[in-house]
Design a protein around this motif. Structure first.
Motif, PDB file in Angstrom:
ATOM      1  N   SER A   1       0.786  -1.289   0.055  1.00 18.65           N
ATOM      2  CA  SER A   1      -0.067   0.178  -0.034  1.00 18.65           C
ATOM      3  C   SER A   1       0.844   1.348   0.034  1.00 18.65           C
ATOM      4  O   SER A   1       0.407   2.202  -0.805  1.00 18.65           O
ATOM      5  N   ALA A   2       1.858   1.142   0.740  1.00 21.08           N
ATOM      6  CA  ALA A   2       2.955   2.381   0.705  1.00 21.08           C
ATOM      7  C   ALA A   2       3.455   2.385  -0.653  1.00 21.08           C
ATOM      8  O   ALA A   2       3.759   3.765  -1.231  1.00 21.08           O
ATOM      9  N   LEU A   3       3.862   1.587  -1.351  1.00 27.24           N
ATOM     10  CA  LEU A   3       4.776   1.656  -2.530  1.00 27.24           C
ATOM     11  C   LEU A   3       3.583   2.021  -3.383  1.00 27.24           C
ATOM     12  O   LEU A   3       3.905   2.947  -4.213  1.00 27.24           O
ATOM     13  N   GLY A   4       2.267   1.554  -3.316  1.00 31.37           N
ATOM     14  CA  GLY A   4       1.171   2.155  -4.409  1.00 31.37           C
ATOM     15  C   GLY A   4       1.052   3.630  -4.160  1.00 31.37           C
ATOM     16  O   GLY A   4       1.050   4.531  -5.187  1.00 31.37           O
ATOM     17  N   LEU A   5       1.173   4.314  -2.883  1.00 27.36           N
ATOM     18  CA  LEU A   5       0.945   5.416  -2.644  1.00 27.36           C
ATOM     19  C   LEU A   5       2.151   6.361  -3.357  1.00 27.36           C
ATOM     20  O   LEU A   5       2.168   7.555  -3.861  1.00 27.36           O
ATOM     21  N   PHE A   6       3.176   5.916  -3.192  1.00 27.08           N
ATOM     22  CA  PHE A   6       4.460   6.485  -3.418  1.00 27.08           C
ATOM     23  C   PHE A   6       4.422   6.614  -5.070  1.00 27.08           C
ATOM     24  O   PHE A   6       4.932   7.620  -5.730  1.00 27.08           O
ATOM     25  N   CYS A   7       3.805   5.590  -5.774  1.00 25.20           N
ATOM     26  CA  CYS A   7       3.949   5.531  -7.291  1.00 25.20           C
ATOM     27  C   CYS A   7       3.089   7.032  -7.831  1.00 25.20           C
ATOM     28  O   CYS A   7       2.931   7.344  -8.798  1.00 25.20           O
ATOM     29  N   LEU A   8       2.272   7.677  -6.695  1.00 25.90           N
ATOM     30  CA  LEU A   8       1.514   8.819  -7.269  1.00 25.90           C
ATOM     31  C   LEU A   8       2.501   9.808  -7.672  1.00 25.90           C
ATOM     32  O   LEU A   8       2.309  10.689  -8.447  1.00 25.90           O
ATOM     33  N   VAL A   9       3.766   9.825  -7.308  1.00 27.29           N
ATOM     34  CA  VAL A   9       4.832  10.836  -7.643  1.00 27.29           C
ATOM     35  C   VAL A   9       5.128  10.878  -9.128  1.00 27.29           C
ATOM     36  O   VAL A   9       5.639  11.693  -9.759  1.00 27.29           O
ATOM     37  N   LEU A  10       4.634   9.736  -9.868  1.00 27.50           N
ATOM     38  CA  LEU A  10       4.808   9.631 -11.291  1.00 27.50           C
ATOM     39  C   LEU A  10       3.935  10.536 -12.046  1.00 27.50           C
ATOM     40  O   LEU A  10       4.238  10.845 -13.170  1.00 27.50           O
ATOM     41  N   LEU A  11       2.923  11.128 -11.212  1.00 22.00           N
ATOM     42  CA  LEU A  11       2.192  12.352 -11.769  1.00 22.00           C
ATOM     43  C   LEU A  11       2.972  13.486 -12.068  1.00 22.00           C
ATOM     44  O   LEU A  11       2.703  14.099 -13.036  1.00 22.00           O
ATOM     45  N   ILE A  12       3.880  13.689 -11.706  1.00 17.30           N
ATOM     46  CA  ILE A  12       4.741  14.819 -11.626  1.00 17.30           C
ATOM     47  C   ILE A  12       5.582  14.579 -13.114  1.00 17.30           C
ATOM     48  O   ILE A  12       5.257  15.647 -14.220  1.00 17.30           O
ATOM     49  N   PRO A  13       6.237  13.762 -13.722  1.00 16.54           N
ATOM     50  CA  PRO A  13       6.578  13.403 -15.094  1.00 16.54           C
ATOM     51  C   PRO A  13       5.372  13.628 -15.913  1.00 16.54           C
ATOM     52  O   PRO A  13       5.661  14.034 -17.120  1.00 16.54           O
ATOM     53  N   VAL A  14       4.378  13.052 -15.716  1.00 17.04           N
ATOM     54  CA  VAL A  14       3.196  12.866 -16.501  1.00 17.04           C
ATOM     55  C   VAL A  14       2.747  14.328 -16.977  1.00 17.04           C
ATOM     56  O   VAL A  14       2.420  14.642 -18.036  1.00 17.04           O
ATOM     57  N   PHE A  15       2.929  15.076 -15.740  1.00 18.20           N
ATOM     58  CA  PHE A  15       2.068  16.800 -15.812  1.00 18.20           C
ATOM     59  C   PHE A  15       3.361  17.294 -16.828  1.00 18.20           C
ATOM     60  O   PHE A  15       2.966  18.072 -17.640  1.00 18.20           O
ATOM     61  N   ILE A  16       4.691  16.967 -16.602  1.00 19.83           N
ATOM     62  CA  ILE A  16       5.738  17.733 -17.390  1.00 19.83           C
ATOM     63  C   ILE A  16       5.451  17.465 -18.687  1.00 19.83           C
ATOM     64  O   ILE A  16       5.643  18.246 -19.619  1.00 19.83           O
ATOM     65  N   ASN A  17       5.297  16.121 -19.190  1.00 17.50           N
ATOM     66  CA  ASN A  17       4.974  15.788 -20.455  1.00 17.50           C
ATOM     67  C   ASN A  17       3.948  16.669 -21.009  1.00 17.50           C
ATOM     68  O   ASN A  17       4.291  16.843 -22.414  1.00 17.50           O
ATOM     69  N   TRP A  18       2.925  16.556 -20.348  1.00 16.20           N
ATOM     70  CA  TRP A  18       1.657  17.447 -20.843  1.00 16.20           C
ATOM     71  C   TRP A  18       2.015  18.912 -20.804  1.00 16.20           C
ATOM     72  O   TRP A  18       1.734  19.477 -22.084  1.00 16.20           O
ATOM     73  N   ARG A  19       2.576  19.428 -19.891  1.00  9.24           N
ATOM     74  CA  ARG A  19       2.742  20.905 -19.799  1.00  9.24           C
ATOM     75  C   ARG A  19       3.705  21.419 -21.019  1.00  9.24           C
ATOM     76  O   ARG A  19       3.464  22.289 -21.679  1.00  9.24           O
ATOM     77  N   PHE A  20       4.971  20.572 -21.320  1.00 11.58           N
ATOM     78  CA  PHE A  20       5.796  20.937 -22.383  1.00 11.58           C
ATOM     79  C   PHE A  20       5.531  20.228 -23.620  1.00 11.58           C
ATOM     80  O   PHE A  20       6.288  20.476 -24.448  1.00 11.58           O
ATOM     81  N   ASN A  21       4.392  19.549 -23.769  1.00 17.53           N
ATOM     82  CA  ASN A  21       3.881  18.946 -25.029  1.00 17.53           C
ATOM     83  C   ASN A  21       5.160  18.022 -25.543  1.00 17.53           C
ATOM     84  O   ASN A  21       5.313  18.071 -26.794  1.00 17.53           O
ATOM     85  N   LEU A  22       5.730  17.227 -24.719  1.00 16.90           N
ATOM     86  CA  LEU A  22       6.720  16.154 -25.243  1.00 16.90           C
ATOM     87  C   LEU A  22       6.371  15.017 -25.781  1.00 16.90           C
ATOM     88  O   LEU A  22       7.357  14.558 -26.676  1.00 16.90           O
ATOM     89  N   ALA A  23       5.093  14.782 -25.924  1.00 16.06           N
ATOM     90  CA  ALA A  23       4.602  13.509 -27.032  1.00 16.06           C
ATOM     91  C   ALA A  23       4.903  12.261 -26.455  1.00 16.06           C
ATOM     92  O   ALA A  23       5.329  11.342 -27.197  1.00 16.06           O
ATOM     93  N   LEU A  24       5.364  12.266 -25.100  1.00 14.74           N
ATOM     94  CA  LEU A  24       6.131  11.000 -24.518  1.00 14.74           C
ATOM     95  C   LEU A  24       4.981  10.330 -23.792  1.00 14.74           C
ATOM     96  O   LEU A  24       5.450   9.319 -23.139  1.00 14.74           O
ATOM     97  N   GLY A  25       3.788  10.543 -23.765  1.00 12.33           N
ATOM     98  CA  GLY A  25       2.781   9.813 -23.137  1.00 12.33           C
ATOM     99  C   GLY A  25       2.796   8.348 -23.202  1.00 12.33           C
ATOM    100  O   GLY A  25       2.810   7.752 -22.293  1.00 12.33           O
ATOM    101  N   LYS A  26       2.734   7.924 -24.440  1.00 15.60           N
ATOM    102  CA  LYS A  26       2.716   6.531 -25.107  1.00 15.60           C
ATOM    103  C   LYS A  26       4.115   5.867 -24.337  1.00 15.60           C
ATOM    104  O   LYS A  26       3.889   4.569 -23.708  1.00 15.60           O
ATOM    105  N   ASP A  27       4.992   6.460 -24.621  1.00 15.61           N
ATOM    106  CA  ASP A  27       6.323   5.831 -24.323  1.00 15.61           C
ATOM    107  C   ASP A  27       6.546   5.691 -22.987  1.00 15.61           C
ATOM    108  O   ASP A  27       6.840   4.649 -22.178  1.00 15.61           O
ATOM    109  N   ILE A  28       6.015   6.693 -21.802  1.00 16.03           N
ATOM    110  CA  ILE A  28       5.924   6.743 -20.405  1.00 16.03           C
ATOM    111  C   ILE A  28       5.269   5.624 -19.991  1.00 16.03           C
ATOM    112  O   ILE A  28       5.513   4.655 -19.222  1.00 16.03           O
ATOM    113  N   GLY A  29       3.937   5.667 -20.668  1.00 19.95           N
ATOM    114  CA  GLY A  29       3.112   4.507 -20.293  1.00 19.95           C
ATOM    115  C   GLY A  29       3.270   2.948 -20.642  1.00 19.95           C
ATOM    116  O   GLY A  29       3.544   2.137 -19.529  1.00 19.95           O
ATOM    117  N   ILE A  30       3.991   2.753 -21.552  1.00 16.88           N
ATOM    118  CA  ILE A  30       4.491   1.504 -22.070  1.00 16.88           C
ATOM    119  C   ILE A  30       5.730   1.323 -21.192  1.00 16.88           C
ATOM    120  O   ILE A  30       5.795   0.105 -20.587  1.00 16.88           O
TER     121      ILE A  30
END
Length: 266
Positions: A8-37
């Motif tokens: 459960s603690a590990l799952g909560l820690f994984c929420l920090v992944l929202l930061i690079p996801v936001f950066i990808n969206w904010r700077f329009n890096l088009a890395l969403g698919k690569d990040i997800g995979i």
């Protein structure tokens, strides 16, 4: 004593992944698919690895350990060629040979002369050591191959000029090989020169977190860093030497380089 991490603690820690996801969206890096995979593959591969290593450590079979080591080498060679965007079929043997020649003697020295586990092929030592050495050799080999064939592609006239002046294939490509090796070694040399001051290596950190004496952790980390540098040196030198033979025929013409065509065939 090692402090366990609850799921459960590990799952909560994984929420920090929202930061690079936001950066990808904010700077329009088009890395969403690569990040997800990449994240899904990382999760599945590590989970399967954990289950498999538990089984591997308990079984501790010489032949199964060697089979797993062979798989690691094959996947590593394939990954290097794929990331370098070069023809897989042509360069698979040179790259695989470089990894084997770099890894094999070091594993023998580490397991038989230095660490001396019982048995010598103990999966607890063989697999993690091979993984660390191979993992740290991938980027160096990728950089070396990219730099070599990019230079040959861009400076074909210079290379042909050396041949016209009577230089052998080895003499004509020596400058390209030297430059590729220098650039491939630069990151690991920078890491070695700043370790302990700027960076605290992963293996040392893991042992300290597991409750080991810091000086014991330092000894293990020194062994690993030296082994990584030696393997990188052997594997890159072997890979480039054999790749030159494959890429340049008896006519002296460069058969392929880094371009879109080769990327599609890699």
């Amino acid at each position: 004593m090692t402090i366990d991490i609850s799921w459960s603690a590990l799952g909560l820690f994984c929420l920090v992944l929202l930061i690079p996801v936001f950066i990808n969206w904010r700077f329009n890096l088009a890395l969403g698919k690569d990040i997800g995979i990449s994240l899904v593959r990382m999760l599945l591969q590590l989970a399967l690895l954990g289950v498999y290593l538990q089984f591997l450590f308990e079984l501790n079979s010489l032949w199964i350990n060697l089979l797993w080591l062979t798989v690691m080498l094959l996947v590593g060679a394939s990954a290097i060629i794929g990331k370098a965007k070069l023809p897989r079929k042509a360069l698979f043997f040179p790259v695989l040979s470089g990894l084997i020649l770099g890894l094999s003697p070091l594993l023998v020295i580490l397991l038989l002369a230095l660490l001396k586990p019982t048995p010598a092929y103990s999966a607890q030592y063989l697999i993690p050591l091979a993984g660390m050495l191979l993992g740290n050799s991938l980027s160096g080999n990728i950089v070396a191959l990219q730099r070599l064939f990019s230079a040959l592609n861009e400076k074909t006239t210079e290379y042909q000029g050396y041949l016209a002046l009577g230089a052998s294939r080895q003499q004509a490509t020596q400058g390209f090989v030297q430059s590729a090796m220098q650039q491939a070694f630069a990151p690991v040399l920078a890491s070695m020169s700043t370790v302990g001051l700027v960076t605290l290596p992963g293996m040392m950190t893991g042992q300290i977190l597991a409750g080991r004496d810091p000086m014991v952790a330092v000894k293990y980390q020194l062994v690993i860093l030296i082994a990584i540098f030696v393997m990188l040196s052997i594997s890159i030198a072997t890979t480039l030497s054999l790749s030159i033979r494959v890429a340049i025929g008896q006519t002296g013409l460069v058969k392929f380089g880094i371009n879109k065509t080769n990327a599609s065939t890699a």
